[in-house]
Design a protein around this motif. Structure first.
Motif, mmCIF file in Angstrom:
data_model
loop_
_atom_site.group_PDB
_atom_site.id
_atom_site.type_symbol
_atom_site.label_atom_id
_atom_site.label_comp_id
_atom_site.label_asym_id
_atom_site.label_seq_id
_atom_site.Cartn_x
_atom_site.Cartn_y
_atom_site.Cartn_z
ATOM 1 N N UNK A 423 -20.054 6.082 -24.550
ATOM 2 C CA UNK A 423 -19.603 7.470 -24.614
ATOM 3 C C UNK A 423 -18.706 7.771 -23.414
ATOM 4 N N UNK A 424 -17.986 8.867 -23.483
ATOM 5 C CA UNK A 424 -17.123 9.280 -22.371
ATOM 6 C C UNK A 424 -17.964 10.036 -21.349
ATOM 7 N N UNK A 425 -18.687 9.287 -20.514
ATOM 8 C CA UNK A 425 -19.560 9.871 -19.506
ATOM 9 C C UNK A 425 -19.406 9.079 -18.204
ATOM 10 N N UNK A 426 -18.360 9.370 -17.416
ATOM 11 C CA UNK A 426 -18.121 8.598 -16.183
ATOM 12 C C UNK A 426 -19.307 8.663 -15.233
ATOM 13 N N UNK A 427 -19.567 7.532 -14.576
ATOM 14 C CA UNK A 427 -20.658 7.448 -13.609
ATOM 15 C C UNK A 427 -20.112 7.164 -12.212
ATOM 16 N N UNK A 428 -20.624 7.902 -11.254
ATOM 17 C CA UNK A 428 -20.297 7.626 -9.861
ATOM 18 C C UNK A 428 -21.132 6.447 -9.393
ATOM 19 N N UNK A 429 -20.495 5.531 -8.677
ATOM 20 C CA UNK A 429 -21.185 4.361 -8.125
ATOM 21 C C UNK A 429 -21.039 4.399 -6.610
ATOM 22 N N UNK A 430 -22.152 4.454 -5.916
ATOM 23 C CA UNK A 430 -22.162 4.460 -4.458
ATOM 24 C C UNK A 430 -22.625 3.081 -3.986
ATOM 25 N N UNK A 431 -21.747 2.365 -3.279
ATOM 26 C CA UNK A 431 -22.047 1.004 -2.818
ATOM 27 C C UNK A 431 -22.296 1.041 -1.315
ATOM 28 N N UNK A 432 -23.367 0.408 -0.887
ATOM 29 C CA UNK A 432 -23.724 0.376 0.533
ATOM 30 C C UNK A 432 -23.878 -1.076 0.979
ATOM 31 N N UNK A 433 -23.218 -1.409 2.079
ATOM 32 C CA UNK A 433 -23.203 -2.774 2.590
ATOM 33 C C UNK A 433 -23.858 -2.789 3.959
ATOM 34 N N UNK A 434 -24.858 -3.642 4.106
ATOM 35 C CA UNK A 434 -25.497 -3.834 5.417
ATOM 36 C C UNK A 434 -24.933 -5.097 6.048
ATOM 37 N N UNK A 435 -24.384 -4.951 7.231
ATOM 38 C CA UNK A 435 -23.769 -6.093 7.896
ATOM 39 C C UNK A 435 -24.111 -6.088 9.379
ATOM 40 N N UNK A 436 -24.032 -7.251 9.981
ATOM 41 C CA UNK A 436 -24.256 -7.360 11.422
ATOM 42 C C UNK A 436 -22.936 -7.089 12.133
ATOM 43 N N UNK A 437 -22.982 -6.234 13.138
ATOM 44 C CA UNK A 437 -21.792 -5.925 13.929
ATOM 45 C C UNK A 437 -22.117 -6.037 15.408
ATOM 46 N N UNK A 438 -21.094 -6.249 16.196
ATOM 47 C CA UNK A 438 -21.249 -6.404 17.641
ATOM 48 C C UNK A 438 -20.417 -5.355 18.353
ATOM 49 N N UNK A 439 -21.036 -4.656 19.281
ATOM 50 C CA UNK A 439 -20.347 -3.658 20.088
ATOM 51 C C UNK A 439 -20.067 -4.268 21.456
#
Length: 450
Positions: A423-439
């Motif tokens: 059907x014509x029912x758009x869905x929002x997709x929220x993608x979350x990425x967990x990554x290692x970062x260095x400060x």
């Protein structure tokens, strides 16, 4: 990191709150800013708490909702629903260290996967106003009349004291606040508020809004001992590793849903995404924080239909890709609904991989996932779910052994899904990425190494 020193506690007022001391999105105060000034101390990130009071009003006349009013908030999020974005930056250089967008959507999946129902009804209810039952949430939080009487103005609504579970603040290592090379030069915390139309569920109350008051930030800092401070003064640089959250947004509306992003991250640990019909976002008609399966259409009662219902569009097949190649799973996940279209049971393999995106599956002994919260029985009204609502999502862990993650600097992340969306029912997709970062810190400034 262990050190000798003196522990002290800070109570910090917002730097941009108006003279009335109250903040609301409706009145043009969408951002709350706190500044922990640069100083020769360490901040204990895990001790930081955002505190204040929450009051919900049903109209511009500031009337408190009563029993018959159809108004509520997301029972699975409580106070975390007011946070749309969190931005952490250096006070001195203004360099952004971490920026989490769509925080409420992230928290809607996160707390269902790391906190049990008992924890949600216990300490999370006391601190964050989370209570996974819509009736109890309305009675105890929405209809709270504290401070509404002319003889009782010292305390308004519901008090809260929530931690901010960002990667930097969740690090076990203390965060240097100095600008002399071993610190970040002070920390600026910005909390972007969620619109009333997203935070509240009030189908018949178009002027409902929420208000915050008595806001402050409390935290614990450590003053290094004389010997330790002397050593630090001779230190020209420092590094801090932490797990950061990056967020992305897209939409899907076809049987062959293809999601592709250039992450630009070199140490990706896990990825997960959640879904909601796009029409349910930023509207008082629905709970915009529900994490539902894909839905083909909503059929209201009337015209021969005895009761409202929703038709699920099942996810039949899933594959995760890195540069077009299957990774980390070297195979397609064929869901149980592919063989039995009438099944209302969540696919166990999709569910297991989704849970592993938060922590190793075998170690995840406290969560709110159950046959009630992971099934394919979708309600017409997203406020009618038991236990705070469904906790559906798709995810995968890339590294549970070395902790170094997978390099996506060059190759794109891909997620392919065969769905039942017809059907014509758009869905929002929220993608979350967990990554290692260095400060990386120095007297010249900061650099975030992705």
């Amino acid at each position: 990191m262990s050190m000798n020193g003196r522990t002290e506690y800070l109570d910090i007022q917002p730097s941009n709150v108006v003279s009335t001391g109250t903040v609301s999105y409706r009145d043009g105060n969408p951002v709350i800013q706190f500044i922990i000034g640069e100083q020769d101390r360490y901040l204990v990130g895990q001790s930081l708490r955002f505190c204040g009071n929450l009051q919900v009003f049903k109209d511009s006349g500031r009337a408190i909702p009563v029993d018959g009013d159809n108004i509520n908030i997301s029972p699975k999020l409580g106070m975390y629903g007011i946070i749309d974005q969190i931005v952490l930056s250096s006070q001195r250089s203004k360099n952004v260290i971490e920026h989490i967008r769509h925080f409420g959507r992230w928290a809607a999946s996160y707390y269902g996967n790391i906190a049990s129902k008992q924890e949600a009804m216990g300490h999370l209810n006391e601190s964050a106003l989370i209570l996974p039952n819509k009736t109890a949430t309305k009675k105890s939080i929405i209809e709270n009349v504290n401070g509404s009487s002319s003889t009782n103005k010292s305390f308004s609504g519901n008090s809260f004291a929530v931690n901010l579970p960002t990667g930097l603040l969740s690090s076990a290592e203390p965060i240097g606040l100095s600008s002399k090379g071993w610190g970040i030069g002070g920390l600026m915390v910005e909390i972007h508020l969620t619109p009333d139309s997203q935070f509240l569920i009030a189908p018949s109350l178009p002027n409902a809004f929420y208000e915050l008051s008595n806001l402050k930030l409390i935290c614990e800092v450590i003053t290094p001992s004389v010997d330790e401070l002397s050593r630090l003064m001779n230190q020209s640089s420092n590094v801090l590793e932490y797990n950061a959250i990056s967020s992305y947004y897209t939409s899907i509306n076809s049987t062959n849903a293809i999601i592709n992003f250039g992450l630009g991250l070199s140490r990706v640990l896990s990825v997960f995404c959640n879904f909601i019909p796009s029409s349910h976002l930023n509207t008082l008609q629905q709970d915009g924080f529900q994490t539902t399966p894909l839905i083909n259409k909503f059929t209201p009662a009337g015209g021969g239909v005895s009761a409202s219902f929703a038709t699920v569009a099942p996810i039949k097949q899933v594959s995760f890709l890195k540069g077009g190649m299957k990774l980390p799973l070297q195979y397609l996940i064929d869901a149980n609904v592919r063989e039995d279209p009438t099944s209302t049971v969540s696919d166990p393999q999709i569910l297991r991989n989704y849970m592993s995106a938060f922590m190793p599956f075998m170690k995840n002994i406290r969560n709110q996932l159950s046959p009630i919260t992971t099934n394919r029985l979708v309600q017409y009204n997203t406020t009618d779910y038991a236990d705070g609502g469904l906790n559906f999502g798709v995810g995968v862990s890339y590294d549970q052994i070395s902790g170094d993650g997978v390099n996506f600097m060059v190759d794109n992340f891909g997620l392919n899904m065969e769905t039942g969306l017809s059907e014509d029912n758009p869905h929002a997709v929220f993608i979350f990425v967990r990554s290692k970062q260095t400060l990386a810190m120095s007297a010249q400034g900061l650099q975030v190494i992705l």
